[in-house]
Motif scaffolding. Sequence first.
Motif, PDB file in Angstrom:
ATOM      1  N   GLN A   9       8.736 -40.854  39.219  1.00 37.37           N
ATOM      2  CA  GLN A   9       8.623 -42.101  38.544  1.00 37.37           C
ATOM      3  C   GLN A   9       8.107 -43.185  39.408  1.00 37.37           C
ATOM      4  O   GLN A   9       7.356 -44.254  39.020  1.00 37.37           O
TER       5      GLN A   9
ATOM      6  N   ARG B 268      11.168 -47.981  34.010  1.00 41.47           N
ATOM      7  CA  ARG B 268      10.891 -48.527  35.219  1.00 41.47           C
ATOM      8  C   ARG B 268       9.809 -49.352  35.437  1.00 41.47           C
ATOM      9  O   ARG B 268       9.632 -50.396  36.108  1.00 41.47           O
ATOM     10  N   ILE B 269       8.655 -49.126  34.615  1.00 43.07           N
ATOM     11  CA  ILE B 269       7.412 -49.932  34.399  1.00 43.07           C
ATOM     12  C   ILE B 269       7.639 -51.073  34.002  1.00 43.07           C
ATOM     13  O   ILE B 269       7.336 -52.343  34.611  1.00 43.07           O
TER      14      ILE B 269
ATOM     15  N   TYR C  28       0.423 -47.173  37.498  1.00 40.90           N
ATOM     16  CA  TYR C  28       0.334 -48.076  36.163  1.00 40.90           C
ATOM     17  C   TYR C  28      -0.493 -49.018  36.606  1.00 40.90           C
ATOM     18  O   TYR C  28      -1.271 -49.852  35.976  1.00 40.90           O
TER      19      TYR C  28
ATOM     20  N   GLU D 166       4.897 -45.506  38.616  1.00 41.17           N
ATOM     21  CA  GLU D 166       4.989 -46.929  38.604  1.00 41.17           C
ATOM     22  C   GLU D 166       3.710 -47.389  39.339  1.00 41.17           C
ATOM     23  O   GLU D 166       3.240 -48.387  39.095  1.00 41.17           O
TER      24      GLU D 166
END
Length: 206
Positions: free
Chosen positions: A21, A175-176, A28, A25
Amino acid sequence: NLARQLALMGIDESTVIEAQQAIDEELYKTYGYSALRFPESFDRTLTHFFPAATETERSTIRSIAEGVFRNPAAVHNAAMAIIERLRRHYRLGILTAGEEWVQQTRLRQFAHVQQFQAVEIVEQKNVATFEKFIETHDVDRTRSWVVGDSLKSDIVPAHAVGLNAVLIAARNWDRIEMSEFRLPPQIQRVRDLSEILRIIPLPSSP
């Protein structure tokens, strides 16, 4: 499943999930919602724990991630019943964003797509694309609802153009997006799709 795969190699599943994750992130920022991001995050997670991973091992891990786009997505077990309830009182539409081939595949795999009167694929969902959808399909924004799992792509732009909205809590975007966006105070958040029937007004059956 990446976590299970690396657990077989001696890495705790929760540690794998946290690492993937965090890597996702960071990716991204470069890849956005591109379908390339997910396989890349899996590959980098593998090499994070096993820098000497072979090309075969890396290919296997990337294939697991790519399967997300090849294989049919899970559909809520009450999806048909929910759609039928809503169809009695609303026109239904799908506005989906992303790479054309991914979204076309998703729509072909979705067994209930014929129940929707309007279906559009756009590069990204934002205020402009929602406004265009409203104009094209003569949407009454004050009486219409957007149901989605993305704050950035669904809820924030829908709310900005005056549509009602319900956020379905989904760990895939938390999370993003939660660090960048806040849920508007008027918008309700649910954990299960079936809960929208308690929020979206449905006239009593005669």
